[in-house]
Design a protein around this motif. Structure first.
Motif, PDB file in Angstrom:
ATOM      1  N   GLU A 122      -3.770  -2.226  -3.361  1.00  0.00           N
ATOM      2  CA  GLU A 122      -4.755  -2.934  -2.526  1.00  0.00           C
ATOM      3  C   GLU A 122      -5.794  -1.993  -1.940  1.00  0.00           C
ATOM      4  O   GLU A 122      -6.999  -2.288  -1.956  1.00  0.00           O
ATOM      5  CB  GLU A 122      -4.028  -3.683  -1.408  1.00  0.00           C
ATOM      6  CG  GLU A 122      -4.953  -4.529  -0.546  1.00  0.00           C
ATOM      7  CD  GLU A 122      -4.209  -5.332   0.505  1.00  0.00           C
ATOM      8  OE1 GLU A 122      -4.852  -5.795   1.458  1.00  0.00           O
ATOM      9  OE2 GLU A 122      -2.976  -5.497   0.365  1.00  0.00           O
ATOM     10  N   LEU A 123      -5.342  -0.843  -1.433  1.00  0.00           N
ATOM     11  CA  LEU A 123      -6.282   0.078  -0.789  1.00  0.00           C
ATOM     12  C   LEU A 123      -7.122   0.829  -1.818  1.00  0.00           C
ATOM     13  O   LEU A 123      -8.297   1.139  -1.554  1.00  0.00           O
ATOM     14  CB  LEU A 123      -5.529   1.060   0.115  1.00  0.00           C
ATOM     15  CG  LEU A 123      -6.348   1.643   1.271  1.00  0.00           C
ATOM     16  CD1 LEU A 123      -6.887   0.527   2.167  1.00  0.00           C
ATOM     17  CD2 LEU A 123      -5.522   2.603   2.105  1.00  0.00           C
ATOM     18  N   LEU A 124      -6.549   1.134  -2.969  1.00  0.00           N
ATOM     19  CA  LEU A 124      -7.349   1.746  -4.034  1.00  0.00           C
ATOM     20  C   LEU A 124      -8.517   0.830  -4.394  1.00  0.00           C
ATOM     21  O   LEU A 124      -9.661   1.287  -4.546  1.00  0.00           O
ATOM     22  CB  LEU A 124      -6.474   1.995  -5.275  1.00  0.00           C
ATOM     23  CG  LEU A 124      -5.497   3.167  -5.210  1.00  0.00           C
ATOM     24  CD1 LEU A 124      -4.523   3.106  -6.394  1.00  0.00           C
ATOM     25  CD2 LEU A 124      -6.242   4.504  -5.206  1.00  0.00           C
ATOM     26  N   LYS A 125      -8.254  -0.440  -4.510  1.00  0.00           N
ATOM     27  CA  LYS A 125      -9.306  -1.398  -4.827  1.00  0.00           C
ATOM     28  C   LYS A 125     -10.328  -1.506  -3.693  1.00  0.00           C
ATOM     29  O   LYS A 125     -11.529  -1.624  -3.937  1.00  0.00           O
ATOM     30  CB  LYS A 125      -8.700  -2.774  -5.113  1.00  0.00           C
ATOM     31  CG  LYS A 125      -7.953  -2.865  -6.438  1.00  0.00           C
ATOM     32  CD  LYS A 125      -7.403  -4.278  -6.657  1.00  0.00           C
ATOM     33  CE  LYS A 125      -6.718  -4.408  -7.991  1.00  0.00           C
ATOM     34  NZ  LYS A 125      -6.150  -5.770  -8.202  1.00  0.00           N
ATOM     35  N   LYS A 126      -9.831  -1.459  -2.469  1.00  0.00           N
ATOM     36  CA  LYS A 126     -10.723  -1.576  -1.301  1.00  0.00           C
ATOM     37  C   LYS A 126     -11.769  -0.473  -1.298  1.00  0.00           C
ATOM     38  O   LYS A 126     -12.927  -0.698  -0.926  1.00  0.00           O
ATOM     39  CB  LYS A 126      -9.902  -1.523  -0.003  1.00  0.00           C
ATOM     40  CG  LYS A 126     -10.730  -1.758   1.257  1.00  0.00           C
ATOM     41  CD  LYS A 126      -9.856  -1.746   2.492  1.00  0.00           C
ATOM     42  CE  LYS A 126     -10.655  -2.059   3.756  1.00  0.00           C
ATOM     43  NZ  LYS A 126     -11.177  -3.438   3.764  1.00  0.00           N
TER      44      LYS A 126
END
Length: 290
Positions: free
Chosen positions: A281-285
């Protein structure tokens, strides 16, 4: 005097970024030392009476004992005189005097104090209590490259007592990277819009002038070309102290674009998938490819 804290997960390029800022004539970006937070609780009640009591001597003694403050090479007798002269009436002003004094000893009369320390990630609320008007810059780097750097640190040979102790387990690193960056983002939600910005390591390494200009605008300053020559200044003046240069040798070089995406060459697919699953999720963010 404006203040800014540089925050980021370890091995994310925060030291490189600090040196870029410190190459600006109006920014005093100090070497790493967390004294401002370490002595906050003890001296939070600082008032005008402290300068004329033994509390000033006690503070100077405590300050001098702070971990890594030896890298600042300050004249504590002169610092004491400066504190007496300024006679600060609270802890926030007391701390500011120390930063300004360090800069003046280096021949710099700056408009902005910049303090970089990964240790601060777990103490941001205290920083906000001390300097409620401070700004914050989050430096974020692709967590999989961060993981590569963690693992490479394991084989580093150094005599420094400050070598970071970092995990070598991919899932643990992914959890740490996610938690640290998310904690900073969560804190940023309590700030005014003009108090926080996030910048990716990959961006200021790939197009340094563009992104450093954005940072300068955020700090109310004009971009200075000397910021691009941070590595020359660092080599000449040892802006990155000898106590930590063994694992920060990239700060002696121009930005290395080849250092981006190195996980693709260093990690097996299994390790990449394990990191992606944990930090998806945070990589995508932050717009990192999965």
């Amino acid at each position: 005097m404006d203040k800014v804290f540089i925050l980021g997960n370890p091995r994310s390029g925060t030291s490189l970024f600090r040196l870029m800022l410190n190459s600006h004539s109006m920014i005093n970006a100090t070497p790493e030392c967390g004294f401002l937070h370490w002595w906050y609780k003890k001296y939070a009640d600082w008032d005008l009476s402290c300068v004329t009591s033994n509390r000033l001597d006690e503070y100077i003694s405590d300050l001098e004992s702070s971990k890594r403050i030896e890298d600042w090479k300050m004249d504590y007798a002169q610092l004491k005189e400066k504190i007496v002269q300024k006679n600060p009436d609270n802890y926030a002003k007391l701390g500011e005097i120390v930063y300004v004094f360090y800069g003046e000893q280096k021949g710099k009369k700056a408009k902005v104090i910049a303090d970089k320390n990964n240790y601060y990630i777990n103490h941001i609320d205290d920083l906000n209590e001390i300097w409620p008007d401070a700004k914050y810059i989050l430096v974020v780097r692709d967590g999989r490259d961060v993981a590569c750097s963690y693992l490479n640190m394991e084989t580093l040979v150094t005599n420094s007592p400050y070598k970071p102790i970092l995990s070598t387990d991919i899932k643990t690193i992914a959890n740490e990277w996610t938690t640290n960056n998310q904690n900073i983002l969560n804190f940023s939600e309590s700030l005014h819009e003009n108090q926080f910005m996030a910048i990716r390591y990959e961006d200021f390494v790939t197009d340094s002038e563009l992104y450093l200009t954005k940072v300068c605008n955020f700090l109310g300053l004009n971009f200075e070309p000397e910021m691009l020559n941070y590595f020359i200044k660092n080599a000449k003046e040892q802006d990155e102290p000898l106590s930590s240069i063994d694992w920060k040798k990239k700060t002696l070089e121009k930005p290395d674009k080849d250092n981006i995406g190195k996980y693709k060459m260093e990690f097996e697919k299994e390790s990449i998938d394990a990191f992606n699953t944990t930090a998806n999720e945070l990589l995508k963010k932050f717009n990192y490819e999965i």
